[in-house]
Scaffold this active site. Sequence first.
Site, mmCIF file in Angstrom:
data_model
loop_
_atom_site.group_PDB
_atom_site.id
_atom_site.type_symbol
_atom_site.label_atom_id
_atom_site.label_comp_id
_atom_site.label_asym_id
_atom_site.label_seq_id
_atom_site.Cartn_x
_atom_site.Cartn_y
_atom_site.Cartn_z
ATOM 1 N N GLY A 1 0.822 -1.203 0.000
ATOM 2 C CA GLY A 1 0.000 0.000 0.000
ATOM 3 C C GLY A 1 0.856 1.253 0.000
ATOM 4 O O GLY A 1 1.956 1.261 0.527
ATOM 5 N N GLU B 1 4.987 -5.608 5.778
ATOM 6 C CA GLU B 1 5.189 -7.017 6.096
ATOM 7 C C GLU B 1 5.251 -7.911 4.862
ATOM 8 O O GLU B 1 6.109 -8.800 4.782
ATOM 9 C CB GLU B 1 4.065 -7.502 7.028
ATOM 10 C CG GLU B 1 2.672 -7.230 6.477
ATOM 11 C CD GLU B 1 1.595 -8.025 7.179
ATOM 12 O OE1 GLU B 1 1.875 -9.131 7.654
ATOM 13 O OE2 GLU B 1 0.453 -7.540 7.225
ATOM 14 N N THR C 1 4.783 1.378 6.753
ATOM 15 C CA THR C 1 3.376 1.012 6.860
ATOM 16 C C THR C 1 2.699 1.975 7.813
ATOM 17 O O THR C 1 3.268 2.318 8.851
ATOM 18 C CB THR C 1 3.162 -0.424 7.373
ATOM 19 O OG1 THR C 1 1.777 -0.617 7.710
ATOM 20 C CG2 THR C 1 3.990 -0.717 8.607
ATOM 21 N N ILE C 2 1.499 2.405 7.466
ATOM 22 C CA ILE C 2 0.780 3.262 8.395
ATOM 23 C C ILE C 2 0.340 2.475 9.620
ATOM 24 O O ILE C 2 0.067 3.051 10.667
ATOM 25 C CB ILE C 2 -0.433 3.947 7.736
ATOM 26 C CG1 ILE C 2 -1.528 2.942 7.378
ATOM 27 C CG2 ILE C 2 -0.013 4.763 6.523
ATOM 28 C CD1 ILE C 2 -2.846 3.581 7.002
ATOM 29 N N ASP C 3 0.284 1.139 9.510
ATOM 30 C CA ASP C 3 -0.202 0.310 10.621
ATOM 31 C C ASP C 3 0.814 0.165 11.751
ATOM 32 O O ASP C 3 0.459 -0.287 12.842
ATOM 33 C CB ASP C 3 -0.576 -1.089 10.122
ATOM 34 C CG ASP C 3 -1.793 -1.083 9.223
ATOM 35 O OD1 ASP C 3 -2.560 -0.100 9.284
ATOM 36 O OD2 ASP C 3 -1.987 -2.045 8.460
ATOM 37 N N ARG D 1 -5.025 -4.189 10.215
ATOM 38 C CA ARG D 1 -5.427 -5.579 9.957
ATOM 39 C C ARG D 1 -5.089 -6.492 11.124
ATOM 40 O O ARG D 1 -5.944 -7.221 11.632
ATOM 41 C CB ARG D 1 -4.717 -6.086 8.690
ATOM 42 C CG ARG D 1 -4.979 -7.547 8.366
ATOM 43 C CD ARG D 1 -4.204 -7.968 7.123
ATOM 44 N NE ARG D 1 -4.660 -7.249 5.952
ATOM 45 C CZ ARG D 1 -5.695 -7.623 5.202
ATOM 46 N NH1 ARG D 1 -6.382 -8.710 5.515
ATOM 47 N NH2 ARG D 1 -6.038 -6.916 4.147
ATOM 48 N N HIS E 1 -8.771 4.906 2.850
ATOM 49 C CA HIS E 1 -7.531 5.350 2.218
ATOM 50 C C HIS E 1 -7.190 6.808 2.512
ATOM 51 O O HIS E 1 -6.075 7.248 2.201
ATOM 52 C CB HIS E 1 -7.608 5.124 0.709
ATOM 53 C CG HIS E 1 -7.616 3.671 0.338
ATOM 54 N ND1 HIS E 1 -8.741 2.890 0.428
ATOM 55 C CD2 HIS E 1 -6.626 2.857 -0.080
ATOM 56 C CE1 HIS E 1 -8.453 1.657 0.051
ATOM 57 N NE2 HIS E 1 -7.172 1.610 -0.256
ATOM 58 N N ILE E 2 -8.115 7.553 3.107
ATOM 59 C CA ILE E 2 -7.787 8.918 3.524
ATOM 60 C C ILE E 2 -6.582 8.900 4.463
ATOM 61 O O ILE E 2 -5.744 9.809 4.439
ATOM 62 C CB ILE E 2 -9.005 9.561 4.227
ATOM 63 C CG1 ILE E 2 -10.116 9.816 3.207
ATOM 64 C CG2 ILE E 2 -8.616 10.855 4.929
ATOM 65 C CD1 ILE E 2 -11.409 10.286 3.829
ATOM 66 N N GLN E 3 -6.474 7.853 5.276
ATOM 67 C CA GLN E 3 -5.359 7.753 6.228
ATOM 68 C C GLN E 3 -4.012 7.609 5.540
ATOM 69 O O GLN E 3 -2.966 7.908 6.128
ATOM 70 C CB GLN E 3 -5.568 6.550 7.162
ATOM 71 C CG GLN E 3 -6.811 6.646 8.018
ATOM 72 C CD GLN E 3 -7.256 5.266 8.497
ATOM 73 O OE1 GLN E 3 -6.818 4.796 9.530
ATOM 74 N NE2 GLN E 3 -8.111 4.617 7.729
#
Length: 341
Positions: free
Chosen positions: A10, A103, A125-127, A171, A271-273
Amino acid sequence: MKVGVLTGGGDCPGLNAVIRSVVRKGVQDYAFDFVGVRDGWLGLLRNDVVPLDISSVRGILPRGGTILGSSRTNPFKHDDGLRRVRDTLAAHDVDALVVIGGEDTLGVATELSREGISLVGVPKTIDNDVSGTDYTFGFDTAVGIATEAIDRLHTTAESHMRALVVEVMGRHSGWIALHAGIAGGANVILIPERPFDMEQVCQQVMRRFEINYAPIVVVAEGAVPKEGQMVLKDRSLDEFGHVRLSGIGEWLAQEITARTEKDARTTVLGHIQRGGTPSAFDRWLATRFGLHAIDAVKERDFGSMVALRGTRIIRLPLAEVTAENKVVEPSLYDEFEAFFG
Protein backbone atom coordinates in the site's frame (compact mmCIF):
# COMPACT_ATOMS: atom_id res chain seq x y z
CA MET A 1 27.55 0.06 -8.26
CA LYS A 2 24.04 0.30 -9.70
CA VAL A 3 21.20 0.24 -7.17
CA GLY A 4 17.52 -0.39 -7.81
CA VAL A 5 14.81 1.16 -5.65
CA LEU A 6 11.26 -0.17 -5.33
CA THR A 7 8.18 0.58 -3.24
CA GLY A 8 5.73 -2.25 -2.65
CA GLY A 9 2.37 -2.79 -0.97
CA GLY A 10 0.00 0.00 0.00
CA ASP A 11 1.05 3.57 -0.58
CA CYS A 12 2.21 5.50 2.45
CA PRO A 13 3.17 9.10 3.30
CA GLY A 14 6.97 9.33 3.33
CA LEU A 15 7.82 6.91 0.52
CA ASN A 16 9.11 9.71 -1.69
CA ALA A 17 11.26 11.04 1.15
CA VAL A 18 13.04 7.67 1.33
CA ILE A 19 13.57 7.53 -2.43
CA ARG A 20 14.96 11.07 -2.35
CA SER A 21 17.44 10.46 0.46
CA VAL A 22 18.63 7.11 -0.96
CA VAL A 23 19.34 8.64 -4.37
CA ARG A 24 20.84 11.92 -3.15
CA LYS A 25 23.29 10.31 -0.74
CA GLY A 26 24.05 7.41 -3.07
CA VAL A 27 24.96 9.73 -5.92
CA GLN A 28 26.72 12.47 -3.95
CA ASP A 29 28.66 10.36 -1.44
CA TYR A 30 29.19 7.05 -3.23
CA ALA A 31 28.85 7.85 -6.95
CA PHE A 32 26.23 5.08 -7.32
CA ASP A 33 23.94 4.83 -10.32
CA PHE A 34 20.24 4.28 -9.70
CA VAL A 35 17.18 2.86 -11.38
CA GLY A 36 13.61 2.85 -10.11
CA VAL A 37 11.46 -0.26 -10.36
CA ARG A 38 7.90 0.60 -11.34
CA ASP A 39 4.96 -0.75 -9.31
CA GLY A 40 6.88 -2.79 -6.76
CA TRP A 41 7.67 -6.42 -7.49
CA LEU A 42 5.43 -6.23 -10.56
CA GLY A 43 8.04 -4.05 -12.25
CA LEU A 44 10.67 -6.76 -11.86
CA LEU A 45 8.30 -9.32 -13.37
CA ARG A 46 7.51 -7.01 -16.31
CA ASN A 47 11.01 -5.56 -16.81
CA ASP A 48 9.60 -2.10 -16.07
CA VAL A 49 12.59 -0.09 -14.86
CA VAL A 50 13.31 3.64 -15.20
CA PRO A 51 16.45 5.74 -14.60
CA LEU A 52 16.70 7.62 -11.29
CA ASP A 53 18.99 10.56 -10.59
CA ILE A 54 19.03 13.65 -8.40
CA SER A 55 16.88 15.63 -10.82
CA SER A 56 14.28 12.83 -10.70
CA VAL A 57 13.86 13.21 -6.93
CA ARG A 58 13.96 16.99 -6.72
CA GLY A 59 10.87 18.45 -5.00
CA ILE A 60 9.31 15.14 -3.95
CA LEU A 61 9.99 15.38 -0.18
CA PRO A 62 6.51 16.72 0.76
CA ARG A 63 4.59 14.62 -1.76
CA GLY A 64 2.44 11.71 -0.62
CA GLY A 65 2.29 8.42 -2.46
CA THR A 66 5.27 7.20 -4.47
CA ILE A 67 6.73 8.44 -7.74
CA LEU A 68 7.62 4.83 -8.57
CA GLY A 69 4.13 3.41 -8.15
CA SER A 70 3.27 0.37 -6.07
CA SER A 71 1.32 -2.88 -6.12
CA ARG A 72 0.45 -5.86 -3.95
CA THR A 73 2.35 -8.30 -6.14
CA ASN A 74 3.96 -11.50 -4.87
CA PRO A 75 6.50 -12.69 -7.48
CA PHE A 76 6.43 -16.19 -6.00
CA LYS A 77 2.77 -16.47 -7.05
CA HIS A 78 3.67 -15.93 -10.71
CA ASP A 79 5.08 -18.44 -13.19
CA ASP A 80 8.88 -18.35 -13.16
CA GLY A 81 8.70 -15.37 -10.78
CA LEU A 82 12.17 -15.81 -9.31
CA ARG A 83 13.77 -16.27 -12.74
CA ARG A 84 12.00 -13.19 -14.11
CA VAL A 85 13.18 -11.10 -11.16
CA ARG A 86 16.76 -12.27 -11.73
CA ASP A 87 16.52 -11.62 -15.47
CA THR A 88 15.31 -8.04 -14.99
CA LEU A 89 18.06 -7.26 -12.50
CA ALA A 90 20.67 -8.76 -14.82
CA ALA A 91 19.30 -6.95 -17.89
CA HIS A 92 19.79 -3.58 -16.17
CA ASP A 93 23.06 -4.50 -14.40
CA VAL A 94 21.48 -3.91 -10.99
CA ASP A 95 23.87 -4.95 -8.23
CA ALA A 96 21.58 -4.37 -5.23
CA LEU A 97 18.05 -3.37 -4.31
CA VAL A 98 16.63 -1.01 -1.70
CA VAL A 99 13.21 -2.47 -0.93
CA ILE A 100 10.73 -0.14 0.79
CA GLY A 101 7.65 -1.91 2.10
CA GLY A 102 5.63 -3.46 4.87
CA GLU A 103 5.19 -7.02 6.10
CA ASP A 104 4.35 -8.57 2.72
CA THR A 105 6.91 -6.70 0.61
CA LEU A 106 9.63 -7.34 3.18
CA GLY A 107 8.54 -10.98 3.42
CA VAL A 108 9.22 -11.36 -0.30
CA ALA A 109 12.53 -9.52 0.20
CA THR A 110 13.47 -12.05 2.87
CA GLU A 111 12.85 -14.96 0.50
CA LEU A 112 14.74 -13.28 -2.34
CA SER A 113 17.64 -12.60 0.00
CA ARG A 114 17.76 -16.31 0.81
CA GLU A 115 17.96 -16.91 -2.94
CA GLY A 116 21.10 -14.79 -3.11
CA ILE A 117 19.69 -11.45 -4.28
CA SER A 118 21.48 -8.52 -2.67
CA LEU A 119 19.04 -6.17 -0.99
CA VAL A 120 18.36 -3.95 2.02
CA GLY A 121 14.91 -3.39 3.51
CA VAL A 122 13.24 -0.18 4.68
CA PRO A 123 10.08 -0.59 6.81
CA LYS A 124 6.99 1.38 5.84
CA THR A 125 3.38 1.01 6.86
CA ILE A 126 0.78 3.26 8.40
CA ASP A 127 -0.20 0.31 10.62
CA ASN A 128 3.15 0.40 12.50
CA ASP A 129 3.12 -3.41 12.62
CA VAL A 130 6.64 -4.23 11.35
CA SER A 131 8.66 -5.90 14.09
CA GLY A 132 12.03 -4.59 15.24
CA THR A 133 11.37 -0.88 14.73
CA ASP A 134 9.77 1.44 17.26
CA TYR A 135 7.95 3.30 14.49
CA THR A 136 7.45 3.04 10.77
CA PHE A 137 7.07 6.19 8.70
CA GLY A 138 3.50 6.84 7.61
CA PHE A 139 2.10 5.94 11.03
CA ASP A 140 2.40 9.45 12.47
CA THR A 141 0.61 10.95 9.47
CA ALA A 142 -2.20 8.37 9.65
CA VAL A 143 -2.72 8.96 13.37
CA GLY A 144 -2.85 12.72 12.79
CA ILE A 145 -5.47 12.32 10.07
CA ALA A 146 -7.57 9.93 12.17
CA THR A 147 -7.33 12.17 15.24
CA GLU A 148 -8.48 15.21 13.28
CA ALA A 149 -11.43 13.20 11.95
CA ILE A 150 -12.41 12.11 15.47
CA ASP A 151 -12.18 15.72 16.68
CA ARG A 152 -14.57 16.80 13.93
CA LEU A 153 -16.97 13.92 14.55
CA HIS A 154 -17.36 14.86 18.23
CA THR A 155 -19.17 18.04 17.25
CA THR A 156 -21.60 16.45 14.82
CA ALA A 157 -22.26 13.55 17.22
CA GLU A 158 -23.12 16.03 19.99
CA SER A 159 -25.34 18.08 17.68
CA HIS A 160 -27.55 15.09 16.90
CA MET A 161 -26.92 13.15 20.13
CA ARG A 162 -26.01 9.97 18.28
CA ALA A 163 -23.21 7.42 18.56
CA LEU A 164 -20.56 7.60 15.87
CA VAL A 165 -18.39 4.62 14.94
CA VAL A 166 -15.05 5.46 13.31
CA GLU A 167 -13.37 2.59 11.43
CA VAL A 168 -9.62 2.99 10.96
CA MET A 169 -7.01 0.78 9.33
CA GLY A 170 -5.24 -1.99 11.21
CA ARG A 171 -5.43 -5.58 9.96
CA HIS A 172 -3.37 -7.35 12.62
CA SER A 173 -2.65 -4.56 15.05
CA GLY A 174 -4.50 -1.68 16.64
CA TRP A 175 -1.79 0.96 16.79
CA ILE A 176 -3.74 3.57 14.80
CA ALA A 177 -6.97 2.89 16.68
CA LEU A 178 -5.27 3.12 20.06
CA HIS A 179 -3.20 6.25 19.37
CA ALA A 180 -5.90 8.17 17.49
CA GLY A 181 -8.63 6.99 19.86
CA ILE A 182 -6.77 8.22 22.93
CA ALA A 183 -5.68 11.47 21.26
CA GLY A 184 -9.23 12.10 19.99
CA GLY A 185 -10.98 11.35 23.26
CA ALA A 186 -12.89 8.27 22.05
CA ASN A 187 -15.07 6.45 24.56
CA VAL A 188 -14.58 2.93 23.18
CA ILE A 189 -11.48 1.63 21.37
CA LEU A 190 -11.54 -1.82 19.76
CA ILE A 191 -8.38 -3.47 18.42
CA PRO A 192 -7.53 -6.82 16.74
CA GLU A 193 -5.36 -7.92 19.67
CA ARG A 194 -8.32 -8.08 22.05
CA PRO A 195 -11.68 -9.60 20.94
CA PHE A 196 -14.49 -7.40 22.23
CA ASP A 197 -17.75 -8.12 24.04
CA MET A 198 -20.64 -6.40 22.23
CA GLU A 199 -22.69 -6.16 25.42
CA GLN A 200 -19.87 -4.30 27.15
CA VAL A 201 -19.55 -1.95 24.19
CA CYS A 202 -23.26 -1.15 24.40
CA GLN A 203 -23.02 -0.61 28.16
CA GLN A 204 -20.22 1.92 27.65
CA VAL A 205 -22.22 3.65 24.92
CA MET A 206 -25.32 3.90 27.14
CA ARG A 207 -23.30 5.29 30.04
CA ARG A 208 -22.29 8.20 27.83
CA PHE A 209 -25.86 8.82 26.71
CA GLU A 210 -27.01 8.79 30.35
CA ILE A 211 -24.84 11.82 31.09
CA ASN A 212 -26.06 13.56 27.93
CA TYR A 213 -22.88 12.88 25.98
CA ALA A 214 -22.61 11.52 22.44
CA PRO A 215 -20.19 8.55 22.38
CA ILE A 216 -17.43 7.94 19.85
CA VAL A 217 -16.36 4.35 19.12
CA VAL A 218 -13.04 3.83 17.31
CA VAL A 219 -12.51 0.38 15.79
CA ALA A 220 -9.61 -1.09 13.84
CA GLU A 221 -10.70 -2.85 10.65
CA GLY A 222 -9.33 -6.17 11.95
CA ALA A 223 -11.14 -6.11 15.31
CA VAL A 224 -13.23 -9.21 16.04
CA PRO A 225 -16.22 -9.68 18.39
CA LYS A 226 -15.92 -12.45 20.98
CA GLU A 227 -19.24 -13.94 19.93
CA GLY A 228 -18.51 -14.08 16.22
CA GLN A 229 -15.99 -14.00 13.38
CA MET A 230 -14.29 -11.16 11.55
CA VAL A 231 -16.89 -9.07 9.72
CA LEU A 232 -16.11 -8.81 6.00
CA LYS A 233 -17.77 -7.23 2.98
CA ASP A 234 -15.44 -8.89 0.48
CA ARG A 235 -13.89 -12.34 0.91
CA SER A 236 -11.64 -12.26 -2.16
CA LEU A 237 -7.92 -12.75 -1.49
CA ASP A 238 -4.90 -10.82 -2.71
CA GLU A 239 -1.62 -12.50 -3.75
CA PHE A 240 -0.50 -12.67 -0.12
CA GLY A 241 -3.66 -14.46 1.00
CA HIS A 242 -5.24 -11.41 2.68
CA VAL A 243 -8.92 -10.56 2.47
CA ARG A 244 -9.91 -6.97 1.82
CA LEU A 245 -10.97 -5.71 5.21
CA SER A 246 -13.93 -3.40 5.84
CA GLY A 247 -17.33 -3.87 7.34
CA ILE A 248 -16.76 -4.02 11.09
CA GLY A 249 -17.71 -0.33 11.54
CA GLU A 250 -21.04 -0.69 9.77
CA TRP A 251 -21.79 -3.90 11.67
CA LEU A 252 -21.01 -2.21 14.98
CA ALA A 253 -23.31 0.73 14.26
CA GLN A 254 -26.15 -1.64 13.37
CA GLU A 255 -25.61 -3.67 16.53
CA ILE A 256 -25.48 -0.56 18.72
CA THR A 257 -28.74 0.72 17.24
CA ALA A 258 -30.46 -2.64 17.61
CA ARG A 259 -29.33 -3.24 21.19
CA THR A 260 -29.59 0.29 22.61
CA GLU A 261 -32.32 1.84 20.42
CA LYS A 262 -29.99 4.80 19.95
CA ASP A 263 -29.06 6.21 16.58
CA ALA A 264 -25.56 5.16 15.47
CA ARG A 265 -23.71 6.06 12.28
CA THR A 266 -20.44 4.93 10.71
CA THR A 267 -17.48 6.78 9.23
CA VAL A 268 -14.87 4.65 7.43
CA LEU A 269 -11.67 6.64 7.02
CA GLY A 270 -10.12 4.08 4.68
CA HIS A 271 -7.53 5.35 2.22
CA ILE A 272 -7.79 8.92 3.52
CA GLN A 273 -5.36 7.75 6.23
CA ARG A 274 -2.75 6.87 3.61
CA GLY A 275 -3.07 9.88 1.34
CA GLY A 276 -1.67 13.38 1.25
CA THR A 277 1.49 15.03 2.45
CA PRO A 278 3.54 13.31 5.19
CA SER A 279 3.92 14.87 8.63
CA ALA A 280 7.20 16.46 9.66
CA PHE A 281 8.05 13.40 11.78
CA ASP A 282 7.44 11.01 8.90
CA ARG A 283 9.58 13.10 6.53
CA TRP A 284 12.36 13.10 9.14
CA LEU A 285 12.14 9.35 9.82
CA ALA A 286 11.83 8.39 6.14
CA THR A 287 14.85 10.54 5.28
CA ARG A 288 16.94 8.94 8.02
CA PHE A 289 15.89 5.45 6.92
CA GLY A 290 16.98 6.23 3.36
CA LEU A 291 20.35 7.59 4.43
CA HIS A 292 21.10 4.53 6.55
CA ALA A 293 19.77 2.10 3.93
CA ILE A 294 22.20 3.32 1.30
CA ASP A 295 25.00 3.11 3.87
CA ALA A 296 24.07 -0.56 4.37
CA VAL A 297 24.27 -1.08 0.60
CA LYS A 298 27.69 0.57 0.49
CA GLU A 299 28.87 -1.72 3.31
CA ARG A 300 27.26 -4.73 1.56
CA ASP A 301 25.22 -5.52 4.65
CA PHE A 302 22.61 -7.30 2.56
CA GLY A 303 19.65 -9.17 4.00
CA SER A 304 19.23 -6.46 6.64
CA MET A 305 16.55 -3.88 7.45
CA VAL A 306 17.03 -0.42 8.93
CA ALA A 307 14.96 0.29 12.04
CA LEU A 308 14.33 3.00 14.62
CA ARG A 309 15.35 2.07 18.16
CA GLY A 310 14.85 4.99 20.52
CA THR A 311 16.49 7.84 18.58
CA ARG A 312 19.06 5.62 16.84
CA ILE A 313 18.82 3.92 13.45
CA ILE A 314 20.01 0.32 13.67
CA ARG A 315 20.11 -2.69 11.34
CA LEU A 316 18.37 -6.00 11.91
CA PRO A 317 18.24 -9.25 9.91
CA LEU A 318 15.24 -9.29 7.58
CA ALA A 319 14.51 -12.90 8.51
CA GLU A 320 14.16 -11.85 12.14
CA VAL A 321 11.81 -8.90 11.63
CA THR A 322 9.52 -10.65 9.15
CA ALA A 323 8.95 -13.69 11.36
CA GLU A 324 5.96 -12.04 13.10
CA ASN A 325 3.95 -8.83 13.24
CA LYS A 326 4.35 -6.21 15.93
CA VAL A 327 1.13 -5.93 17.93
CA VAL A 328 -0.13 -3.70 20.73
CA GLU A 329 1.12 -5.01 24.06
CA PRO A 330 -1.67 -5.84 26.56
CA SER A 331 -0.06 -3.63 29.20
CA LEU A 332 -0.21 -0.60 26.89
CA TYR A 333 -3.90 -1.12 26.17
CA ASP A 334 -4.62 -1.70 29.88
CA GLU A 335 -2.81 1.52 30.74
CA PHE A 336 -5.53 3.54 29.05
CA GLU A 337 -8.55 1.35 29.82
CA ALA A 338 -9.82 3.77 32.48
CA PHE A 339 -10.47 6.28 29.68
CA PHE A 340 -12.66 3.94 27.65
CA GLY A 341 -15.84 4.45 29.61
